[in-house]
Design a protein around this motif. Structure first.
Motif, PDB file in Angstrom:
ATOM      1  N   UNK B  92       0.839  -1.200   0.000  1.00 53.25           N
ATOM      2  CA  UNK B  92       0.000   0.000   0.000  1.00 53.25           C
ATOM      3  C   UNK B  92       0.874   1.250   0.000  1.00 53.25           C
ATOM      4  N   UNK B  93       1.938   1.199   0.787  1.00 56.43           N
ATOM      5  CA  UNK B  93       2.856   2.332   0.837  1.00 56.43           C
ATOM      6  C   UNK B  93       3.510   2.559  -0.511  1.00 56.43           C
ATOM      7  N   UNK B  94       3.862   1.429  -1.144  1.00 57.68           N
ATOM      8  CA  UNK B  94       4.523   1.532  -2.444  1.00 57.68           C
ATOM      9  C   UNK B  94       3.610   2.205  -3.465  1.00 57.68           C
ATOM     10  N   UNK B  95       2.323   1.837  -3.412  1.00 61.49           N
ATOM     11  CA  UNK B  95       1.355   2.471  -4.321  1.00 61.49           C
ATOM     12  C   UNK B  95       1.347   3.980  -4.140  1.00 61.49           C
ATOM     13  N   UNK B  96       1.326   4.402  -2.868  1.00 60.68           N
ATOM     14  CA  UNK B  96       1.298   5.836  -2.592  1.00 60.68           C
ATOM     15  C   UNK B  96       2.612   6.491  -3.013  1.00 60.68           C
ATOM     16  N   UNK B  97       3.708   5.789  -2.760  1.00 60.63           N
ATOM     17  CA  UNK B  97       5.015   6.321  -3.129  1.00 60.63           C
ATOM     18  C   UNK B  97       5.112   6.490  -4.642  1.00 60.63           C
ATOM     19  N   UNK B  98       4.555   5.519  -5.345  1.00 59.78           N
ATOM     20  CA  UNK B  98       4.574   5.551  -6.813  1.00 59.78           C
ATOM     21  C   UNK B  98       3.795   6.772  -7.312  1.00 59.78           C
ATOM     22  N   UNK B  99       2.637   6.992  -6.692  1.00 58.16           N
ATOM     23  CA  UNK B  99       1.814   8.143  -7.064  1.00 58.16           C
ATOM     24  C   UNK B  99       2.597   9.433  -6.860  1.00 58.16           C
ATOM     25  N   UNK B 100       3.258   9.504  -5.715  1.00 58.76           N
ATOM     26  CA  UNK B 100       4.073  10.677  -5.401  1.00 58.76           C
ATOM     27  C   UNK B 100       5.188  10.844  -6.434  1.00 58.76           C
ATOM     28  N   UNK B 101       5.813   9.720  -6.790  1.00 56.91           N
ATOM     29  CA  UNK B 101       6.912   9.768  -7.757  1.00 56.91           C
ATOM     30  C   UNK B 101       6.424  10.298  -9.101  1.00 56.91           C
ATOM     31  N   UNK B 102       5.241   9.825  -9.516  1.00 54.58           N
ATOM     32  CA  UNK B 102       4.694  10.262 -10.810  1.00 54.58           C
ATOM     33  C   UNK B 102       4.443  11.763 -10.798  1.00 54.58           C
ATOM     34  N   UNK B 103       3.769  12.209  -9.721  1.00 53.99           N
ATOM     35  CA  UNK B 103       3.410  13.623  -9.691  1.00 53.99           C
ATOM     36  C   UNK B 103       4.642  14.510  -9.515  1.00 53.99           C
ATOM     37  N   UNK B 104       5.584  14.022  -8.720  1.00 56.16           N
ATOM     38  CA  UNK B 104       6.820  14.785  -8.544  1.00 56.16           C
ATOM     39  C   UNK B 104       7.555  14.887  -9.879  1.00 56.16           C
ATOM     40  N   UNK B 105       7.518  13.802 -10.649  1.00 56.03           N
ATOM     41  CA  UNK B 105       8.156  13.790 -11.959  1.00 56.03           C
ATOM     42  C   UNK B 105       7.535  14.818 -12.889  1.00 56.03           C
ATOM     43  N   UNK B 106       6.212  14.919 -12.817  1.00 57.28           N
ATOM     44  CA  UNK B 106       5.513  15.882 -13.672  1.00 57.28           C
ATOM     45  C   UNK B 106       5.872  17.317 -13.307  1.00 57.28           C
ATOM     46  N   UNK B 107       6.161  17.528 -11.998  1.00 57.42           N
ATOM     47  CA  UNK B 107       6.515  18.878 -11.567  1.00 57.42           C
ATOM     48  C   UNK B 107       8.020  19.098 -11.638  1.00 57.42           C
ATOM     49  N   UNK B 108       8.717  18.114 -12.170  1.00 56.18           N
ATOM     50  CA  UNK B 108      10.177  18.174 -12.298  1.00 56.18           C
ATOM     51  C   UNK B 108      10.854  18.441 -10.957  1.00 56.18           C
ATOM     52  N   UNK B 109      10.349  17.813  -9.898  1.00 52.15           N
ATOM     53  CA  UNK B 109      10.964  17.969  -8.579  1.00 52.15           C
ATOM     54  C   UNK B 109      12.180  17.051  -8.487  1.00 52.15           C
ATOM     55  N   UNK B 110      13.165  17.477  -7.711  1.00 50.91           N
ATOM     56  CA  UNK B 110      14.364  16.650  -7.582  1.00 50.91           C
ATOM     57  C   UNK B 110      14.130  15.577  -6.530  1.00 50.91           C
ATOM     58  N   UNK B 111      14.905  14.503  -6.612  1.00 46.19           N
ATOM     59  CA  UNK B 111      14.786  13.405  -5.656  1.00 46.19           C
ATOM     60  C   UNK B 111      15.033  13.923  -4.238  1.00 46.19           C
ATOM     61  N   UNK B 112      16.045  14.780  -4.111  1.00 42.22           N
ATOM     62  CA  UNK B 112      16.392  15.327  -2.798  1.00 42.22           C
ATOM     63  C   UNK B 112      15.206  16.063  -2.184  1.00 42.22           C
ATOM     64  N   UNK B 113      14.533  16.853  -3.026  1.00 42.68           N
ATOM     65  CA  UNK B 113      13.399  17.628  -2.535  1.00 42.68           C
ATOM     66  C   UNK B 113      12.279  16.702  -2.055  1.00 42.68           C
ATOM     67  N   UNK B 114      12.000  15.659  -2.864  1.00 46.03           N
ATOM     68  CA  UNK B 114      10.936  14.717  -2.523  1.00 46.03           C
ATOM     69  C   UNK B 114      11.246  14.035  -1.195  1.00 46.03           C
ATOM     70  N   UNK B 115      12.478  13.550  -1.063  1.00 49.59           N
ATOM     71  CA  UNK B 115      12.865  12.844   0.160  1.00 49.59           C
ATOM     72  C   UNK B 115      12.785  13.764   1.377  1.00 49.59           C
TER      73      UNK B 115
END
Lengths: 333, 144
Positions: B92-115
């Motif tokens: 379940x966490x992975x699903x949410x993390x994946x969603x976050x990753x997709x949206x962060x990718x669309x906003x061109x956020x950096x990995x550091x910022x997301x973490x």
């Protein structure tokens, strides 16, 4: 699977040439809770009226429990209840009198159930129906239909005009009648697609007098999804087409489409494309309905024509595109 | 009686939402091995959902080994379900993390910022919580 309600090749036009129902093939399995949706004027009400024998078809057949209700005997009629959109209850009757009156028509009349529903819906027993609010009159009509313990129940927008609490309570009662005893087959029309998604197991979508999609709710939901493709390049290549796309929108490197999905394999060609990420999102029935049936605005129509043309050209060069796709290695997926 | 919440706007199939919530309750300790779930009829009526949807949710959970259907008695939580819930939590966490990753990718956020943001939010939520039973409150229970 036994069929409770069936129409075959059903046609009905009204004076002035208004075609209400055209070549309708509807099949409701026994025990189903079947929701009928469609825009205003799609033919939902006419269909229910034709089934109940209140209108005569121009062509084709309409049957409930195997009987044509234009001429069905009383024994068959009393196994079926119908709540029309504009229920005309005799306004001077109280709910007590209404139940006594309607109860005569139904062998299986369940007065205890009538009392239970009246209590649950806080309906007054001793006030003339005309003095009840519009929503309560609607509930009184549904009560009279449910208390007859019919085998088949037809409801034309039963929840229209009800507040959210009354609506939820109505849904509960429908589920209850579906599970009571040997079970009741329910066919209802509605615009409240979210309610439908809760209680229905089958759905039919009507458009211009016919069913454009029909089947088990689950299958229908499975068959329509939102597919998003994100490109590493700043824009999708012009020949890129999402297979089965009904509506496509492009915004920078992101292409989004509503897709009729026959199976997962359908998306394999685009998943194999180099430098793309493919995401599939489920759609609620309401979203799917709106996406499939809302009129396209001009910009979209132009964009879609362009996509169509690209697709045609891509098909013409299909040898080239196919080899491009097969050369590509699956990336992030 | 357990509270189930159905969201028909989410696009997630209703039976899937019910399955997730049963698992959530097992993970949170609100359901224990041997506990009985409401009958199909009862749950269908309480939630105003189609009875076949409840059947589907229960059957899938039985198939996964989380529930045991005893004929004529009802559905019971299995001992195995409790062990499984930690894996489901991860899923379940992975699903949410994946969603976050997709949206962060669309906003061109950096990995550091997301973490950094995830860490800040986890800490903020933990700070708010009086009793730290679950490290992070799962929102498998459907969003409003």
């Amino acid at each position: 699977m036994q069929t409770a309600i069936q129409t075959e090749n059903l046609d009905k036009a009204f004076t002035g040439g208004v075609v209400a129902v055209a070549g309708l093939d509807l099949e409701v399995p026994r025990g189903a809770i079947y929701g009928l949706i469609g825009r205003n004027g799609a033919g939902k009400t006419t269909t229910l009226r034709l089934l109940m024998g209140l209108l005569r078809p121009d062509r084709g057949t309409a049957r409930i429990l195997g009987a044509d209700f234009w001429e069905a005997p009383r024994e068959t009629r009393q196994r079926v209840a119908y709540v029309s959109q504009r229920q005309q209850l005799p306004g001077w009757m109280t709910l007590t009198e209404l139940c006594r009156y309607v109860g005569h028509f139904y062998e299986g009349w369940d007065q205890a159930h009538a009392r239970e529903l009246a209590e649950r819906w806080e309906l007054a027993w001793d006030r003339p129906v005309a003095q009840l609010s519009a929503g309560q009159q609607r509930q009184a009509a549904v009560l009279a239909a449910l208390a007859g313990r019919p085998e088949v129940l037809l409801l034309d927008e039963p929840a229209a005009g009800l507040d959210p609490i009354a609506r939820r309570s109505l849904l509960t009662s429908l589920v209850e009648s579906a599970t009571h005893g040997t079970g009741c087959t329910i066919l209802f029309s509605t615009h409240l697609i979210n309610d439908l998604e809760r209680v229905a197991d089958h759905v039919g979508i009507m458009d211009r007098g016919r069913l454009t999609m029909a089947g088990r709710l689950e299958d229908l939901l499975q068959a329509t999804q939102r597919v998003q493709v994100v490109f590493d390049d700043p824009a999708p290549p012009p020949e890129f087409v999402i297979p089965g796309a009904v509506r496509t929108q492009v915004s920078g490197p992101v292409m989004t489409a509503i897709v009729r999905l026959a199976n997962e394999a359908q998306l394999e060609p685009i998943r194999a494309w180099r430098g793309v990420r493919v995401n599939v999102f489920p759609l609620s029935l309401e979203e799917a309905f709106i996406e499939l049936y809302r009129p396209r605005d001009e910009g979209e129509a132009v964009a879609e024509a362009a996509v169509e043309q690209e697709r045609a050209e891509a098909l013409a060069r299909s040898g080239a595109t196919e080899s491009a796709a097969s050369r590509a290695t699956p990336s992030l997926n | 009686m357990l509270h189930f919440q159905i969201d028909t706007h989410s696009g997630v199939p209703v039976y899937r939402q019910m399955m997730d919530q049963v698992k959530y309750y097992v993970a949170a300790g609100a359901l224990k091995a041997g506990d009985q779930l409401p009958s199909i009829r009862e749950l269908a009526q309480t939630l105003a959902v189609n009875p076949t949807t409840v059947v589907k949710a229960y059957t899938e959970l039985e198939h996964e080994g989380c529930l045991e259907m005893r004929h004529g008695k009802g559905a019971f939580v299995t001992a195995a379900a409790v062990g499984m819930s930690s894996r489901d939590r991860e899923k379940a966490l992975r699903r949410l993390a994946r969603q976050l990753a997709i949206e962060a990718g669309q906003m061109a956020a950096s990995l550091g910022q997301v973490l950094r943001l995830v860490q800040e939010e986890v800490e903020a939520v933990q700070g708010e919580r009086a009793e730290p039973e679950l490290p992070v409150r799962l929102s498998v229970v459907s969003r409003k």
